[in-house]
Design a protein around this motif. Structure first.
Motif, PDB file in Angstrom:
ATOM      1  N   SER A 145       0.828  -1.212   0.000  1.00  0.00           N
ATOM      2  CA  SER A 145       0.000   0.000   0.000  1.00  0.00           C
ATOM      3  C   SER A 145       0.864   1.264   0.000  1.00  0.00           C
ATOM      4  O   SER A 145       0.522   2.255  -0.645  1.00  0.00           O
ATOM      5  CB  SER A 145      -0.958   0.004   1.197  1.00  0.00           C
ATOM      6  OG  SER A 145      -0.241  -0.088   2.405  1.00  0.00           O
ATOM      7  N   VAL A 146       1.993   1.214   0.705  1.00  0.00           N
ATOM      8  CA  VAL A 146       2.905   2.360   0.723  1.00  0.00           C
ATOM      9  C   VAL A 146       3.505   2.560  -0.669  1.00  0.00           C
ATOM     10  O   VAL A 146       3.601   3.681  -1.163  1.00  0.00           O
ATOM     11  CB  VAL A 146       4.012   2.170   1.784  1.00  0.00           C
ATOM     12  CG1 VAL A 146       5.082   3.250   1.675  1.00  0.00           C
ATOM     13  CG2 VAL A 146       3.410   2.157   3.182  1.00  0.00           C
ATOM     14  N   ARG A 147       3.895   1.472  -1.321  1.00  0.00           N
ATOM     15  CA  ARG A 147       4.446   1.564  -2.682  1.00  0.00           C
ATOM     16  C   ARG A 147       3.441   2.185  -3.644  1.00  0.00           C
ATOM     17  O   ARG A 147       3.782   3.050  -4.444  1.00  0.00           O
ATOM     18  CB  ARG A 147       4.879   0.190  -3.193  1.00  0.00           C
ATOM     19  CG  ARG A 147       6.266  -0.208  -2.745  1.00  0.00           C
ATOM     20  CD  ARG A 147       6.855  -1.320  -3.590  1.00  0.00           C
ATOM     21  NE  ARG A 147       5.961  -2.409  -3.893  1.00  0.00           N
ATOM     22  CZ  ARG A 147       5.818  -3.510  -3.166  1.00  0.00           C
ATOM     23  NH1 ARG A 147       6.528  -3.670  -2.073  1.00  0.00           N
ATOM     24  NH2 ARG A 147       4.981  -4.448  -3.532  1.00  0.00           N
ATOM     25  N   TYR A 148       2.184   1.741  -3.566  1.00  0.00           N
ATOM     26  CA  TYR A 148       1.162   2.292  -4.461  1.00  0.00           C
ATOM     27  C   TYR A 148       0.915   3.770  -4.181  1.00  0.00           C
ATOM     28  O   TYR A 148       0.735   4.556  -5.109  1.00  0.00           O
ATOM     29  CB  TYR A 148      -0.137   1.504  -4.351  1.00  0.00           C
ATOM     30  CG  TYR A 148      -0.056   0.119  -4.982  1.00  0.00           C
ATOM     31  CD1 TYR A 148       0.712  -0.117  -6.124  1.00  0.00           C
ATOM     32  CD2 TYR A 148      -0.741  -0.946  -4.437  1.00  0.00           C
ATOM     33  CE1 TYR A 148       0.792  -1.375  -6.695  1.00  0.00           C
ATOM     34  CE2 TYR A 148      -0.673  -2.212  -5.004  1.00  0.00           C
ATOM     35  CZ  TYR A 148       0.095  -2.416  -6.123  1.00  0.00           C
ATOM     36  OH  TYR A 148       0.165  -3.659  -6.693  1.00  0.00           O
ATOM     37  N   ALA A 149       0.891   4.144  -2.908  1.00  0.00           N
ATOM     38  CA  ALA A 149       0.700   5.560  -2.568  1.00  0.00           C
ATOM     39  C   ALA A 149       1.872   6.393  -3.091  1.00  0.00           C
ATOM     40  O   ALA A 149       1.675   7.483  -3.648  1.00  0.00           O
ATOM     41  CB  ALA A 149       0.554   5.721  -1.058  1.00  0.00           C
TER      42      ALA A 149
ATOM     43  N   ALA B 299       1.606   6.813  -6.823  1.00  0.00           N
ATOM     44  CA  ALA B 299       0.583   7.805  -7.177  1.00  0.00           C
ATOM     45  C   ALA B 299       1.115   9.228  -6.982  1.00  0.00           C
ATOM     46  O   ALA B 299       0.972  10.078  -7.869  1.00  0.00           O
ATOM     47  CB  ALA B 299      -0.678   7.587  -6.341  1.00  0.00           C
ATOM     48  N   VAL B 300       1.751   9.466  -5.852  1.00  0.00           N
ATOM     49  CA  VAL B 300       2.322  10.797  -5.594  1.00  0.00           C
ATOM     50  C   VAL B 300       3.446  11.088  -6.587  1.00  0.00           C
ATOM     51  O   VAL B 300       3.576  12.206  -7.089  1.00  0.00           O
ATOM     52  CB  VAL B 300       2.822  10.910  -4.134  1.00  0.00           C
ATOM     53  CG1 VAL B 300       3.577  12.207  -3.910  1.00  0.00           C
ATOM     54  CG2 VAL B 300       1.646  10.813  -3.161  1.00  0.00           C
ATOM     55  N   GLY B 301       4.245  10.079  -6.902  1.00  0.00           N
ATOM     56  CA  GLY B 301       5.335  10.247  -7.858  1.00  0.00           C
ATOM     57  C   GLY B 301       4.828  10.638  -9.235  1.00  0.00           C
ATOM     58  O   GLY B 301       5.341  11.573  -9.856  1.00  0.00           O
ATOM     59  N   TRP B 302       3.808   9.950  -9.740  1.00  0.00           N
ATOM     60  CA  TRP B 302       3.286  10.269 -11.069  1.00  0.00           C
ATOM     61  C   TRP B 302       2.555  11.604 -11.077  1.00  0.00           C
ATOM     62  O   TRP B 302       2.634  12.348 -12.065  1.00  0.00           O
ATOM     63  CB  TRP B 302       2.394   9.146 -11.594  1.00  0.00           C
ATOM     64  CG  TRP B 302       3.230   8.018 -12.113  1.00  0.00           C
ATOM     65  CD1 TRP B 302       3.363   6.775 -11.589  1.00  0.00           C
ATOM     66  CD2 TRP B 302       4.101   8.061 -13.247  1.00  0.00           C
ATOM     67  NE1 TRP B 302       4.253   6.042 -12.327  1.00  0.00           N
ATOM     68  CE2 TRP B 302       4.721   6.802 -13.351  1.00  0.00           C
ATOM     69  CE3 TRP B 302       4.419   9.035 -14.180  1.00  0.00           C
ATOM     70  CZ2 TRP B 302       5.626   6.503 -14.356  1.00  0.00           C
ATOM     71  CZ3 TRP B 302       5.332   8.739 -15.182  1.00  0.00           C
ATOM     72  CH2 TRP B 302       5.924   7.469 -15.260  1.00  0.00           C
TER      73      TRP B 302
ATOM     74  N   ALA C 172      11.190  11.753  -7.953  1.00  0.00           N
ATOM     75  CA  ALA C 172      12.358  10.875  -7.829  1.00  0.00           C
ATOM     76  C   ALA C 172      12.405  10.240  -6.439  1.00  0.00           C
ATOM     77  O   ALA C 172      12.689   9.043  -6.305  1.00  0.00           O
ATOM     78  CB  ALA C 172      13.639  11.655  -8.106  1.00  0.00           C
ATOM     79  N   ALA C 173      12.119  11.026  -5.409  1.00  0.00           N
ATOM     80  CA  ALA C 173      12.127  10.486  -4.044  1.00  0.00           C
ATOM     81  C   ALA C 173      11.037   9.425  -3.872  1.00  0.00           C
ATOM     82  O   ALA C 173      11.274   8.378  -3.258  1.00  0.00           O
ATOM     83  CB  ALA C 173      11.926  11.617  -3.037  1.00  0.00           C
ATOM     84  N   CYS C 174       9.859   9.671  -4.439  1.00  0.00           N
ATOM     85  CA  CYS C 174       8.775   8.687  -4.340  1.00  0.00           C
ATOM     86  C   CYS C 174       9.115   7.413  -5.112  1.00  0.00           C
ATOM     87  O   CYS C 174       8.895   6.303  -4.618  1.00  0.00           O
ATOM     88  CB  CYS C 174       7.472   9.290  -4.869  1.00  0.00           C
ATOM     89  SG  CYS C 174       6.768  10.563  -3.819  1.00  0.00           S
TER      90      CYS C 174
END
Length: 136
Positions: free
Chosen positions: A12-16, A19-22, A47-49
């Motif tokens: 769930s953290v990866r998906y969040a 989403a923030v990254g894109w 890049a950080a996300c």
């Protein structure tokens, strides 16, 4: 040159983060065309996300021929071009001055000015890149 990517263990953290990254990539691209939208901060956030969510997307962003140069020098620890420092400080202080004029609340003005001072100190303390990547 690209940093080590350590993906989060939680799906769930990866998906969040993806989403923030894109969203940040989209806002950064819009910022290329709109002078009042910052490009580099959004691409750095992306890049950080991506660094915590997807090695593939992180490498895509950092090595991208159009988007990568906006952030590569900073990520490599080489600094920020003088032109970018001046541009970001002038634009930030102009918008803070206008906002402070338009917002009647003392606490809001204090918060905006404090934030601007902190960001200015951060920008000024970064190394200044003497010759941008395209001019080397």
């Amino acid at each position: 040159m690209p940093r080590e990517v350590r993906e989060s263990r939680h799906r769930s953290v990866r998906y969040a983060l993806l989403a923030v990254g894109w969203l940040s990539v989209a806002l950064g691209v819009i910022g290329i065309f709109l002078p009042v939208m910052p490009t580099t901060p959004f691409l750095l956030l992306a890049a950080a996300c991506f660094m915590r969510s997807s090695r593939r997307f992180y490498l895509w962003l950092v090595l991208h021929p159009k988007l990568g140069p906006w952030i590569r020098d900073y990520l490599a620890g080489e600094g920020i071009p003088l032109k970018a420092k001046v541009y970001s400080l002038v634009l930030m202080w102009s918008s803070i001055a206008l906002s402070s004029y338009l917002v009647p609340h003392f606490w809001a003005r204090t918060f905006m000015l404090t934030s601007a001072i902190c960001v200015s100190i951060y920008i000024l303390r970064q190394k200044t890149l003497t010759s941008p990547r395209g001019e080397r």
